[in-house]
Enzyme design. Structure first.
Site, PDB file in Angstrom:
ATOM      1  N   PHE A 137     -83.690 -50.075 -18.537  1.00  0.00           N
ATOM      2  CA  PHE A 137     -84.934 -49.305 -18.648  1.00  0.00           C
ATOM      3  C   PHE A 137     -85.832 -50.049 -19.624  1.00  0.00           C
ATOM      4  O   PHE A 137     -85.496 -50.198 -20.791  1.00  0.00           O
ATOM      5  CB  PHE A 137     -84.678 -47.886 -19.161  1.00  0.00           C
ATOM      6  CG  PHE A 137     -85.940 -47.058 -19.195  1.00  0.00           C
ATOM      7  CD1 PHE A 137     -86.340 -46.342 -18.082  1.00  0.00           C
ATOM      8  CD2 PHE A 137     -86.741 -47.028 -20.323  1.00  0.00           C
ATOM      9  CE1 PHE A 137     -87.520 -45.594 -18.092  1.00  0.00           C
ATOM     10  CE2 PHE A 137     -87.926 -46.283 -20.348  1.00  0.00           C
ATOM     11  CZ  PHE A 137     -88.305 -45.563 -19.221  1.00  0.00           C
ATOM     12  N   ASP A 222     -84.670 -56.436 -25.313  1.00  0.00           N
ATOM     13  CA  ASP A 222     -85.398 -55.180 -25.484  1.00  0.00           C
ATOM     14  C   ASP A 222     -84.619 -54.326 -26.483  1.00  0.00           C
ATOM     15  O   ASP A 222     -83.606 -53.718 -26.147  1.00  0.00           O
ATOM     16  CB  ASP A 222     -85.515 -54.477 -24.123  1.00  0.00           C
ATOM     17  CG  ASP A 222     -86.267 -53.147 -24.226  1.00  0.00           C
ATOM     18  OD1 ASP A 222     -86.342 -52.577 -25.341  1.00  0.00           O
ATOM     19  OD2 ASP A 222     -86.755 -52.665 -23.187  1.00  0.00           O
ATOM     20  N   LYS A 251     -89.936 -47.239 -30.891  1.00  0.00           N
ATOM     21  CA  LYS A 251     -89.199 -46.016 -31.261  1.00  0.00           C
ATOM     22  C   LYS A 251     -89.098 -45.790 -32.771  1.00  0.00           C
ATOM     23  O   LYS A 251     -90.028 -45.316 -33.387  1.00  0.00           O
ATOM     24  CB  LYS A 251     -87.843 -46.034 -30.571  1.00  0.00           C
ATOM     25  CG  LYS A 251     -88.005 -45.764 -29.055  1.00  0.00           C
ATOM     26  CD  LYS A 251     -86.692 -45.379 -28.427  1.00  0.00           C
ATOM     27  CE  LYS A 251     -86.776 -45.131 -26.941  1.00  0.00           C
ATOM     28  NZ  LYS A 251     -87.131 -43.780 -26.579  1.00  0.00           N
TER      29      LYS A 251
HETATM   30  C1  LIG Z   1     -84.934 -49.835 -24.014  1.00  0.00           C
HETATM   31  C2  LIG Z   1     -86.287 -49.253 -23.821  1.00  0.00           C
HETATM   32  N1  LIG Z   1     -87.316 -50.056 -23.555  1.00  0.00           N
HETATM   33  C3  LIG Z   1     -88.570 -49.590 -23.377  1.00  0.00           C
HETATM   34  C4  LIG Z   1     -88.829 -48.245 -23.459  1.00  0.00           C
HETATM   35  C5  LIG Z   1     -90.224 -47.738 -23.250  1.00  0.00           C
HETATM   36  O1  LIG Z   1     -90.771 -47.394 -24.472  1.00  0.00           O
HETATM   37  P1  LIG Z   1     -92.061 -46.431 -24.526  1.00  0.00           P
HETATM   38  O2  LIG Z   1     -91.667 -45.130 -23.952  1.00  0.00           O
HETATM   39  O3  LIG Z   1     -92.393 -46.395 -25.993  1.00  0.00           O
HETATM   40  O4  LIG Z   1     -93.121 -47.122 -23.729  1.00  0.00           O
HETATM   41  C6  LIG Z   1     -87.794 -47.358 -23.748  1.00  0.00           C
HETATM   42  C7  LIG Z   1     -88.042 -45.903 -23.815  1.00  0.00           C
HETATM   43  O5  LIG Z   1     -87.158 -45.102 -23.691  1.00  0.00           O
HETATM   44  C8  LIG Z   1     -86.493 -47.882 -23.942  1.00  0.00           C
HETATM   45  O6  LIG Z   1     -85.455 -47.070 -24.212  1.00  0.00           O
END
Ligand SMILES: Cc1ncc(COP(=O)(O)O)c(C=O)c1O
Length: 402
Positions: A137, A222, A251
């Protein structure tokens, strides 16, 4: 449940995207209260965001004092909080002298920036493919969505960005993908949070590092969910003996103030040049000062030690509860794996008892509490979660372990 006023207002005024479990109006530490005064123990932390809990004085003071001083300037300028944050992120990530930082507003935006980094790198090597992992994700914006191979998320928005190749998170699939070649970059979450707190196979990250380096591809991690101390190190890759080319963070970085970042290491730091990217709000003084205060507090109080200790304690105690098959994750990013796919029921039972957790997979309950939790919060959690599991088990007529 009777439809109360706030639910009608949400129905009428908010885009229909879910998110109506309660109408929360106040928080303090690990607790939040809804508009009817009902108390909840928050063990999801805004999905791994509220690392200092709610209304922490360090957070409150940082926001208030910076708002009173200088909240925003255009990106024609920098500001002392922004410079301090960039230097801090380089130090904490080990990006060192050569490292560079781009500040954004969210995880999705940080990943969009990383995708552009991958494309810029591909132009220098002639490679066009970006590898990502099944189960990943990376966000809901269209570029990040292209790297998030889940039909329910992707299909309504096809066609998505081309040049993306999803592979299984296995060593064999990794070898096979690099045997084909044409890889500009590979995106990896060190722990797949949204998939159900799924860890990578042993040696996967190290091999991904070797293969990307050998094939001249970028390894982009990520760390949106795993970064900012969530796993007990500042960044999850620091549990392993590797150095990535870039990481994305968001986050927990500012404990609830919207902020994201792309941190580059080594030669990847030279790819962007003036005019190739930017963001109006990204890294403004208000967001940057908040992140500095939050990260500074975590460091000063050695909260990473608490993350490690409390994480281990939680996993040990949860293992004895009904329906629990195993636990996964690191630090205070924990996936409680159930022996059957009833996680949604457990989450609903928990909420009805005043406990907030969520179910990223049918058999997994995710915990991502504040780094500040202590004995009291853990005991309250074990009581409430135990009750939710027992209630689900008896409703399911499941035999509970002895
Ligand atoms: C691993 C990861 N990358 C990217 C995102 C996307 O982040 P945002 O919701 O701040 O755009 C999330 C959100 O849950 C995530 O868990």
């Amino acid at each position: 449940m009777t439809t109360t006023g706030w639910q009608q207002a949400a129905e009428r005024d908010l885009m229909s995207l879910g998110g109506r479990l309660a109408n929360l109006e106040r928080g303090d530490g690990s607790h939040v209260w809804d508009v009817d005064g009902r108390q909840y123990l928050d063990f999801l932390g805004g999905i791994a965001v509220n690392c200092l809990g709610h209304a922490h004085p360090v957070f409150v003071d940082a926001v208030a004092s910076q708002a009173a001083r200088l909240a925003h300037v255009s990106n024609f300028f920098t500001s002392p909080p922004q410079l301090e944050l960039a230097a801090r992120l380089k130090r904490l990530s080990g990006a060192g002298e050569e490292g560079r930082v781009f500040l954004a507003n969210s995880g999705g935006e940080a990943n969009e920036t990383a995708i552009k980094l991958a494309r810029l790198h591909g132009r220098t090597t002639g490679a066009r493919t970006i590898l990502c992992l099944n189960g990943a994700f990376h966000g809901r914006s269209t570029g990040a969505l292209a790297l998030t191979p889940k039909a329910a998320y992707q299909d309504p928005f096809a066609p998505l960005m081309p040049g993306v190749q999803p592979i299984d998170p296995t060593l064999d699939a990794l070898e096979a993908a690099f045997a084909v070649g044409d890889v500009a970059a590979m995106f990896v979450e060190p722990i797949q949070g949204e998939a159900g707190v799924v860890e990578l196979p042993e040696g996967f990250l190290a091999r991904a590092r070797e293969l990307t380096a050998r094939h001249g591809a970028l390894l982009i991690l990520d760390e949106v969910q795993t970064g900012s101390g969530r796993t007990g190190e500042w960044f999850a890759f620091q549990h392993e003996d590797i150095v990535p080319d870039a990481i994305t963070v968001a986050k927990g970085i500012a404990a609830g103030f919207p902020l994201g970042a792309l941190i580059t290491f080594g030669a990847a730091s030279e790819l962007f040049s003036p005019g190739t990217h930017n963001s109006t709000f990204g890294g403004n003084p208000l967001a940057s000062a908040t992140a500095n205060a939050v990260l500074g507090h975590i460091e000063q109080e050695d909260l990473l030690a608490n993350v490690r200790e409390r994480g281990a304690e939680l996993r040990e105690r949860v293992a004895d509860l009904p329906l629990v098959a195993e636990t996964r994750g690191a630090g205070l990013l924990i996936g409680v794996v159930l022996d059957r796919p009833v996680a949604a029921d457990v989450v609903a039972e928990a909420l009805s008892r005043g406990l907030i957790v969520n179910a990223p997979a049918p058999d997994v309950v995710r915990l991502a509490p504040a780094y500040t939790i202590g004995d009291d919060e853990i005991q309250e959690f074990i009581d409430l979660f135990g009750q939710a599991l027992s209630a689900t088990a008896s409703r399911e007529n499941v035999e509970t372990p002895e």
